[in-house]
Structure formats: C-alpha cells, structure tokens
Design an enzyme around this catalytic site. Sequence first.
Site, PDB file in Angstrom:
ATOM      1  N   SER A 147       0.830  -1.210   0.000  1.00 45.50           N
ATOM      2  CA  SER A 147       0.000   0.000   0.000  1.00 45.50           C
ATOM      3  C   SER A 147       0.857   1.249   0.000  1.00 45.50           C
ATOM      4  CB  SER A 147      -0.859   0.069   1.263  1.00 45.50           C
ATOM      5  OG  SER A 147      -1.896  -0.837   1.219  1.00 45.50           O
ATOM      6  N   ASN A 187      -6.430   5.414  -2.036  1.00 41.59           N
ATOM      7  CA  ASN A 187      -6.005   5.889  -0.716  1.00 41.59           C
ATOM      8  C   ASN A 187      -5.614   7.364  -0.752  1.00 41.59           C
ATOM      9  OD1 ASN A 187      -6.550   3.427   0.390  1.00 41.59           O
ATOM     10  ND2 ASN A 187      -4.451   2.693   0.315  1.00 41.59           N
TER      11      ASN A 187
HETATM   12  P1  NAI Z   1      -0.532  -9.112   7.978  1.00 36.13           P
HETATM   13  O1  NAI Z   1       0.385  -8.663   9.038  1.00 36.13           O
HETATM   14  O2  NAI Z   1      -1.943  -9.467   8.301  1.00 36.13           O
HETATM   15  O3  NAI Z   1       0.100 -10.403   7.232  1.00 36.13           O
HETATM   16  C1  NAI Z   1       1.413 -10.495   6.811  1.00 36.13           C
HETATM   17  C2  NAI Z   1       1.810 -11.967   6.763  1.00 36.13           C
HETATM   18  O4  NAI Z   1       3.056 -12.089   6.074  1.00 36.13           O
HETATM   19  C3  NAI Z   1       2.003 -12.613   8.146  1.00 36.13           C
HETATM   20  O5  NAI Z   1       1.177 -13.759   8.249  1.00 36.13           O
HETATM   21  C4  NAI Z   1       3.483 -12.975   8.165  1.00 36.13           C
HETATM   22  O6  NAI Z   1       3.768 -14.172   8.865  1.00 36.13           O
HETATM   23  C5  NAI Z   1       3.797 -13.120   6.689  1.00 36.13           C
HETATM   24  N1  NAI Z   1       5.218 -12.946   6.347  1.00 36.13           N
HETATM   25  C6  NAI Z   1       6.053 -11.965   6.748  1.00 36.13           C
HETATM   26  N2  NAI Z   1       7.267 -12.138   6.177  1.00 36.13           N
HETATM   27  C7  NAI Z   1       7.192 -13.248   5.403  1.00 36.13           C
HETATM   28  C8  NAI Z   1       8.099 -13.930   4.550  1.00 36.13           C
HETATM   29  N3  NAI Z   1       9.354 -13.497   4.383  1.00 36.13           N
HETATM   30  N4  NAI Z   1       7.681 -15.040   3.896  1.00 36.13           N
HETATM   31  C9  NAI Z   1       6.421 -15.486   4.044  1.00 36.13           C
HETATM   32  N5  NAI Z   1       5.494 -14.874   4.832  1.00 36.13           N
HETATM   33  C10 NAI Z   1       5.887 -13.770   5.490  1.00 36.13           C
HETATM   34  O7  NAI Z   1      -0.454  -7.987   6.834  1.00 36.13           O
HETATM   35  P2  NAI Z   1      -1.587  -7.461   5.832  1.00 36.13           P
HETATM   36  O8  NAI Z   1      -2.423  -6.451   6.495  1.00 36.13           O
HETATM   37  O9  NAI Z   1      -2.225  -8.640   5.180  1.00 36.13           O
HETATM   38  O10 NAI Z   1      -0.690  -6.682   4.758  1.00 36.13           O
HETATM   39  C11 NAI Z   1       0.103  -7.352   3.834  1.00 36.13           C
HETATM   40  C12 NAI Z   1       0.451  -6.423   2.686  1.00 36.13           C
HETATM   41  O11 NAI Z   1      -0.748  -5.966   2.075  1.00 36.13           O
HETATM   42  C13 NAI Z   1       1.219  -5.177   3.081  1.00 36.13           C
HETATM   43  O12 NAI Z   1       2.148  -4.890   2.067  1.00 36.13           O
HETATM   44  C14 NAI Z   1       0.138  -4.083   3.142  1.00 36.13           C
HETATM   45  O13 NAI Z   1       0.649  -2.809   2.829  1.00 36.13           O
HETATM   46  C15 NAI Z   1      -0.777  -4.542   2.026  1.00 36.13           C
HETATM   47  N6  NAI Z   1      -2.171  -4.097   2.152  1.00 36.13           N
HETATM   48  C16 NAI Z   1      -2.834  -4.155   3.358  1.00 36.13           C
HETATM   49  C17 NAI Z   1      -4.164  -3.754   3.449  1.00 36.13           C
HETATM   50  C18 NAI Z   1      -4.909  -3.849   4.743  1.00 36.13           C
HETATM   51  O14 NAI Z   1      -6.008  -3.268   4.846  1.00 36.13           O
HETATM   52  N7  NAI Z   1      -4.409  -4.554   5.744  1.00 36.13           N
HETATM   53  C19 NAI Z   1      -4.881  -3.229   2.258  1.00 36.13           C
HETATM   54  C20 NAI Z   1      -4.129  -3.296   1.034  1.00 36.13           C
HETATM   55  C21 NAI Z   1      -2.807  -3.686   1.008  1.00 36.13           C
END
Ligand code: NAI
Length: 375
Positions: free
Chosen positions: A146, A217
């Site tokens: 994001s 956003n």
């Molecule tokens: P989250 O914290 O819920 O999930 C991230 C996951 O990635 C965790 O389960 C973690 O264990 C895993 N992870 C971390 N490093 C890793 C690696 N090297 N290999 C494999 N797995 C790994 O995060 P969320 O909220 O799902 O965000 C993820 C991405 O999506 C970010 O880049 C964020 O900017 C983007 N995003 C988030 C939104 C939201 O509303 N939460 C909306 C749109 C985009």
Amino acid sequence: MDAISRSPTTKNLVRVYYLQERLKGFGKDSDFAPKHLHVIGAGVMGGDIAAWAALRGLTVTLQDQSIERIAPAIQRAASAFKKKLRDDTQVRFALDRLIPDPSGQGARQADVVIEAIFENLEAKQKLFADIETIAKPDAVLASNTSSLKLEDIAAGLKNPSRLIGIHFFNPVAKMPLVEVVAGKDSDPQALKRGMAFVRKIDKLALPVKSAPGFLVNAVLAPYMQEAMRCVDEGIAPEVVDEAALAFGMPLGPIELADTVGLDIAVAAGAQLASGITEPPRKLMELVNAGHLGRKTGRGFYTYNQGKPQKAAVGQVPAGLAERLIKPFLAAAQRCVEQGVVADAELADAGVIFGTGFAPFRGGPMNYLKERNEQP
Ligand code: NAI
C-alpha cells in the site's frame, strides 16, 4: 418517465454502468490465461486474496513462514466458501484448490505470484530476489504493497521491469476494484497480464501509476483527516458521519477510519501529508491508548459485536458535507493532473468502485464538473 430518464441521477447511474464496462475492458487484449496463483503472506490480505482466487476457480498455493500462520486463512476461507457456495461438493472443490505451501514450492509453477507480507522494504526486496530465480520466466510478479515505492522493491530484482503492483482492498471479497500499479520501469506486457489476471478473478482492474496512495487511498486519506479534524473541533463523530452519509457515501469517514484501523490511518496520513500537517489530536490519543478501532473493540466509537454504538444525531451543521468532500475532490483532481490515472473518467471509475463514492453523483470529477456548470 421522460423526466426520470433525463434526470441527472439517471444520467449519472448510466455513466457508472459505462465506467464499469470500461474497467472490464482492461486486460481483454491479452491472451494470458492464468491457472495457478501463488500468494506469499497468509495474513489479512494474502489469506483473503488466496481464498477469493480459489473461489473463482484458480489453483492457489499459499505460503507463509509456518503452517500455523497459514491455518487461520484456510479456516476463514472454509467458512466463506460455505456461505458463498452452499453446496458441500463445491465447497470441497474450492478448498482442494487452496493449498497450504509453507515451503513455497508453488512459486515455481505459478502463472502469477502475489506478495502480501509485512510492509517492510528489506523483507520484500529479499523475497523478490529469491522468487525471481525460481519463478517461470513469464510469470507475473506482483506486490500488494500500500505504501512502499514499487521502484524500491524492484531494486531487489535482476530484472526490475518484471515487478508490478496488484493492490487489493480490504475486505477483499467485498471490494470490486483492484489497482494495477505501473512502476517507473514496469514492463507493459507484465501490466497487461496483471490486468488479465484481475479480470480472470472477476475484479475490476484500474491501471494506476506508482505514486503515494495510488488513486483510492490518495483521495480517502485527506477526507478522513478532515473528518477527524472536525472531531478535534468538537463535532460528534456521529454528526460527521451522518453528513457524509447524507451526501451519499456508503460509510461515514470516522467509521471508515475505525474499520481500516487507526494505526493504519496514522501511517497513511503520515505518508500522504509528508509531515506538512499535524496529525489529528483525537486520533493520536486513541492510538497511543491502544484503541485502534473495530479490531480492538474501541476507536472513535465503541464496538459491540462488531457494531459501532452511535448516539442519536441531532441537526447536521450546514456546509459540513461540503467541507468533508472538498479535500476528497481536490485529491481526485490532483491525481488526474499528476497522471496517476490516465484521465478524469478513470478517476471517477476508480473512486466509485474503490470507495463507494455516491454513484448517483457520477464520481468526483463528474460532480465537480456538474457543480461548476450550475448557474
Ligand atoms: P498481515 O500482518 O496481516 O500479514 C502479513 C503476513 O506475512 C504474516 O502472516 C506474516 O507471517 C507473513 N510474512 C512476513 N514475512 C514473510 C516472509 N518473508 N515469507 C512469508 N510470509 C511472510 O499484513 P496485511 O495487512 O495482510 O498486509 C500485507 C500487505 O498488504 C502489506 O504490504 C500491506 O501494505 C498490504 N495491504 C494491506 C491492506 C490492509 O487493509 N491490511 C490493504 C491493502 C494492502
């Protein structure tokens, strides 16, 4: 009847239909037919992206650091599939298509690889450097980031032109729009394939340029900030939200901030305001006290079983809706001027399908035009 068909509302709703058709056209001119998606990161976003694509018929491998981190996403998918499909056999098939993959083997066969790990530049750079060496040469490599610059993430690749952004919105199952992000060096063919993938899973692709907040956003953040400033001035959150609802927004900006998470609202505000303005006071108080919105049960509102407890709203002050909408419109205009989207029509399409902006107003650019045309 004639009066109805000529009313601005009807005209604008017809326009929304055509805007949607235009978005559906993106990716049509590609013969890319992806069958296998590999998702890395099984959190809020990655887990739901994987589930959605499996529901839409793709084979999906879902990778995270351990099987324990993947399990909750599969559980969430199972209950979503039950609700959507109702038929046990179909649910079984959809679940069979969603494969936990802690060792990440799926990246070797996938047609599309989407990264949705923590928002950390070094981690993403390292991940893509590894993925590039094992993915098929023509696989689409995409980040769901994001707020990080696509160009910075791509710096980890031998061939940075391979990386594109495929930016989903939360909650994935409900939001029709997906921004397909072109970095400075992104390969046009990869972008076309990315859009074809988005269509394949029945979402609407909006091509955008890599810029802070992309389109959606970038327009939402200043609007939410203005709403929170109103609260700082003593206007009740309920009143602020009611003004936006009366304008035709699907959700008030304060409830929206609580829903996205106040920690995320702070980060987005900081990124987009680049430190020029102070963050809203009440927002910072809540975040510092650990009240992050719906997910912690308390933010601007207190939540009971996921529902905000709102007091009755009295009179909404005159001009409040206009005040809230002004920064939203200004940001949409800026995105068009800066070429984040190719034209005003796409800004309207993206904002309507990405934020739910009052469809009967035909989008922010259309609204501005109609308002200026009024005697
Ligand atoms: P989250 O914290 O819920 O999930 C991230 C996951 O990635 C965790 O389960 C973690 O264990 C895993 N992870 C971390 N490093 C890793 C690696 N090297 N290999 C494999 N797995 C790994 O995060 P969320 O909220 O799902 O965000 C993820 C991405 O999506 C970010 O880049 C964020 O900017 C983007 N995003 C988030 C939104 C939201 O509303 N939460 C909306 C749109 C985009």
